[in-house]
Structure formats: structure tokens, C-alpha cells
Design a protein around this motif. Structure first.
Motif, short mmCIF file in Angstrom:
data_model
loop_
_atom_site.label_atom_id
_atom_site.label_comp_id
_atom_site.label_asym_id
_atom_site.label_seq_id
_atom_site.Cartn_x
_atom_site.Cartn_y
_atom_site.Cartn_z
N LYS A 61 33.30 31.34 38.09
CA LYS A 61 34.40 31.13 37.14
C LYS A 61 34.24 32.04 35.93
N ASN A 62 33.01 32.16 35.45
CA ASN A 62 32.75 33.04 34.30
C ASN A 62 33.02 34.50 34.64
N ASP A 63 32.61 34.92 35.84
CA ASP A 63 32.87 36.30 36.27
C ASP A 63 34.38 36.56 36.38
N LEU A 64 35.13 35.58 36.87
CA LEU A 64 36.58 35.74 36.99
C LEU A 64 37.23 35.85 35.61
N LYS A 65 36.66 35.17 34.62
CA LYS A 65 37.15 35.33 33.25
C LYS A 65 36.90 36.75 32.75
N LEU A 66 35.75 37.33 33.11
CA LEU A 66 35.47 38.72 32.74
C LEU A 66 36.43 39.68 33.44
N VAL A 67 36.81 39.36 34.67
CA VAL A 67 37.82 40.16 35.38
C VAL A 67 39.13 40.13 34.60
N ALA A 98 37.68 37.07 43.64
CA ALA A 98 36.62 36.10 43.91
C ALA A 98 35.84 36.47 45.16
N PHE A 99 36.54 36.89 46.21
CA PHE A 99 35.85 37.32 47.43
C PHE A 99 34.98 38.55 47.16
N ALA A 100 35.50 39.47 46.36
CA ALA A 100 34.71 40.67 46.02
C ALA A 100 33.45 40.29 45.24
N LEU A 101 33.60 39.41 44.26
CA LEU A 101 32.47 38.99 43.44
C LEU A 101 31.41 38.27 44.27
N LEU A 102 31.86 37.43 45.17
CA LEU A 102 30.90 36.70 46.01
C LEU A 102 30.19 37.63 46.98
N CYS A 103 30.93 38.58 47.56
CA CYS A 103 30.32 39.51 48.51
C CYS A 103 29.42 40.53 47.82
N ALA A 104 29.51 40.60 46.50
CA ALA A 104 28.61 41.48 45.75
C ALA A 104 27.19 40.91 45.71
N ASN A 105 26.99 39.75 46.33
CA ASN A 105 25.65 39.16 46.44
C ASN A 105 25.01 39.41 47.80
N ILE A 106 25.69 40.14 48.67
CA ILE A 106 25.16 40.35 50.02
C ILE A 106 23.93 41.25 50.00
N GLY A 107 24.03 42.38 49.27
CA GLY A 107 22.94 43.35 49.23
C GLY A 107 21.93 43.08 48.13
N GLY A 132 36.68 43.82 41.00
CA GLY A 132 37.50 42.62 40.99
C GLY A 132 38.78 42.82 40.19
N ALA A 133 38.67 43.47 39.02
CA ALA A 133 39.84 43.71 38.18
C ALA A 133 40.82 44.67 38.85
N ALA A 134 40.29 45.71 39.48
CA ALA A 134 41.16 46.68 40.17
C ALA A 134 41.91 46.02 41.32
#
Length: 324
Positions: free
Chosen positions: A12-18, A51-60, A72-74
């Protein structure tokens, strides 16, 4: 922020930054125009794609907070640009409870505003993209999204004969952006090439299921909840999966109604609703959505374990139940 994200405070915090980056990136000399565009971008929505982009940024193994927020913003800006244009085409009066831009101004104004948001999307990408290859990838993806929208326009009021043609359009206009979102998140985390492609396929299948469920709501949702008249797509000559499946059982009776095109009456709409129920169009469409969701979860389970995967699984389940 949508209530969906309440159980996930870090996301939620990351989405606010987006949201903040999008807001900061919209800069127009004419402050009235700027305020109008920001009113649309701040209208809410679930922000599923970022949100999907932010979550998948934890894969690597790499945690690149700046780039994942930028992607996410783009992605969200790109999505909003297509929605502004969609509202013009669909003659929709509202979006997320906010009056559509073309309704408060005019079609030309809204089209230019949508074009401006496309520019904002690529400005954000160019400022944060790690490689030109990534930028090129997103440009090609946008091409596919817009081609899917054009295909849908071209197919208006044509007989709904083919499930394959419907799925091809959905793959372009909806699933592509979900796939790009998951792939881009994996990319910035420096996931392996195999993991990136698994993320892509996961996003694609989620996007397919999401659009099918969205189309089902056109036949089953209530106007007050969905925010548009029942069978709004049919009224505009857009024939989606429940109708395509139902028509297979009795083409003649459906075609006698659909040949009226824009002249459909409320009685015709009611009769179509009854026919689609009679021939189990919604149930068959829902079964296909379930199969796509199963494919999505199968791919998700191939990715490294972690809290991000649990959240993605939760969201996937909610999408199928359409509790979002």
C-alpha cells in the motif's frame, strides 16, 4: 487507496509512492488543464497493474525501489491514458464515480489529455529505464495493446462467431498490460530469464481471466455497482464471451436480435439476457476464466517462495471470485 490493499501495508505504501510520482510527472503550463488531468488520475481505481509489477519486483535478488516505483507509475499512466480514450469511444459518463473528462469538457480535449498521459508514461520510463531494450519492449507492448483496442472497434456489430477471435482481442487489449507489469517487475529485480518469462505468462493468464470476469459482469452485474447499464457492451456492438458461447447453441434466434445493431430496444436487451441465461453463456465463460486462473497459479507456484507470492495468490483468488 482501494480497500483491497489494506491487508498489505508495505505494498500500500509503495502504491502511494506510485501515485506521488504520477502526480509529480504531470506538469502543464496551463494549470487549469493540469488540474483537469490530475483529477482523472486521482480518481481512484484498484491499481492492479502497478501492484503486480511491485510484487513481481521481489522475484529476483536485487531490490531497486526507485525503478520499481517508476515502472509502476509508467504502467498505471499508460493504463489511465487508454481509459480516457475508452470513455470517449464508449460515451461513458463516469469512471470510478468521477465524471469522465470528455463529459466535463469535450471529446477533443479528452483525446489530447489521453495522448499527454501516453507521453508522461514514456517520460517516466526514459528517466528511469535501466536499458534502452526495456524501453523498446514497453513501446512494442503498447503497440499490441492499442492494436487490440483497434481490433475491437473494427469488430463492432459483426456476428460473434469465434471464441478464438475474442481471446485474441483480450490478449492484446488487456492481458498484454498485465503480462508487461509482471515481466517488468521481474526484470528490475534481476530475476533469471526463465523467471521473467514465468512472470510474463503468469500476468498473461491473470489478464485473460480478469477480462473474462469483467465481461461476465456486463451480463450479471447491477448497474449501481458496475457503474454502467446492463449489457452496455452489447449496446455498443461489442460481443463478448458469454454471448459468443450462448449464440453457438441457437445462432438464428440471436442474429434476429443482433441485426438491429444500435436500434436494440430494452425488450431486446431483456430477451438477450434471458437467452444467454438459457444457453448457459455466463457459466461457460466463467469456466474458461477458472481455467486461465488455474494456469496463472500453476505458473506462480514455479516462482521463488516469499510473501510476494502469497499476496499474488490472494489477489488471484479474489479476481476469480470478483470480490475486488
Amino acid at each position: 487507496m482501494h480497500k483491497l490493499w489494506e491487508p498489505y501495508p508495505l505494498l500500500k505504501n509503495d502504491l502511494k509512492l506510485v501515485e506521488e510520482l504520477i502526480n509529480k510527472s504531470i506538469r502543464v503550463k496551463n494549470k487549469k488543464v493540469e488540474a483537469t488531468i490530475k483529477r482523472v488520475t486521482q480518481a481512484g481505481g484498484k491499481k492492479l497493474r502497478p501492484a503486480f509489477a511491485l510484487l513481481c519486483a521481489n522475484i529476483g535478488p536485487k531490490q531497486d525501489d526507485q525503478n520499481k516505483i517508476a515502472i509502476g507509475a509508467a504502467l498505471e499512466t499508460l493504463h489511465m491514458a487508454t481509459l480516457v480514450h475508452d470513455d470517449v469511444i464508449d460515451e461513458a459518463e463516469e469512471r470510478h464515480g468521477v465524471v469522465a473528462m470528455h463529459a466535463t469538457n469535450d471529446n477533443k480535449y479528452a483525446i489530447y489529455a489521453g495522448d499527454y498521459l501516453f507521453c508522461v508514461c514514456f517520460t517516466i520510463l526514459s528517466q528511469h529505464s535501466a536499458t534502452l531494450g526495456q524501453l523498446e519492449f514497453n513501446a512494442k507492448s503498447m503497440e499490441r495493446i492499442l492494436t487490440g483496442e483497434l481490433d475491437q472497434l473494427e469488430a463492432r456489430f459483426t456476428p460473434p462467431l469465434s471464441v478464438k477471435s475474442y481471446l485474441s482481442r483480450v490478449s492484446g487489449k488487456t492481458a498484454q498490460l498485465f503480462a508487461v507489469s509482471c515481466y517488468s517487475g521481474a526484470l528490475v529485480s534481476e530475476a533469471t530469464r526463465r523467471q521473467q518469462m514465468i512472470a510474463w505468462n503468469f500476468g498473461h493468464y491473470i489478464g485473460m481471466a480478469f477480462q473474462i470476469m469483467d465481461d461476465i459482469l456486463d451480463y450479471t452485474g447491477k448497474e449501481q455497482i458496475v457503474g454502467k447499464p446492463v449489457l452496455a457492451d452489447v449496446r455498443q456492438g461489442i460481443y463478448t464471451l458469454p454471448l459468443i458461447y450462448a449464440r453457438r447453441e441457437n445462432p438464428e434466434v440471436f442474429d434476429n436480435i443482433l441485426t438491429k445493431k444500435e436500434a436494440l430496444t430494452e425488450n431486446d436487451i431483456q430477451y438477450l439476457t434471458e437467452l444467454i441465461e438459457k444457453y448457459n453463456g455466463v457459466e461457460k465463460a466463467r469456466e474458461l476464466a477458472k481455467r486461465y486462473t488455474k494456469k496463472a497459479t500453476d505458473h506462480l507456484n514455479k516462482l521463488p517462495q516469499g510473501e510476494y507470492r502469497e499476496i499474488l495468490n490472494d489477489i488471484t483468488t479474489k479476481l476469480l471470485k470478483r470480490t475486488l
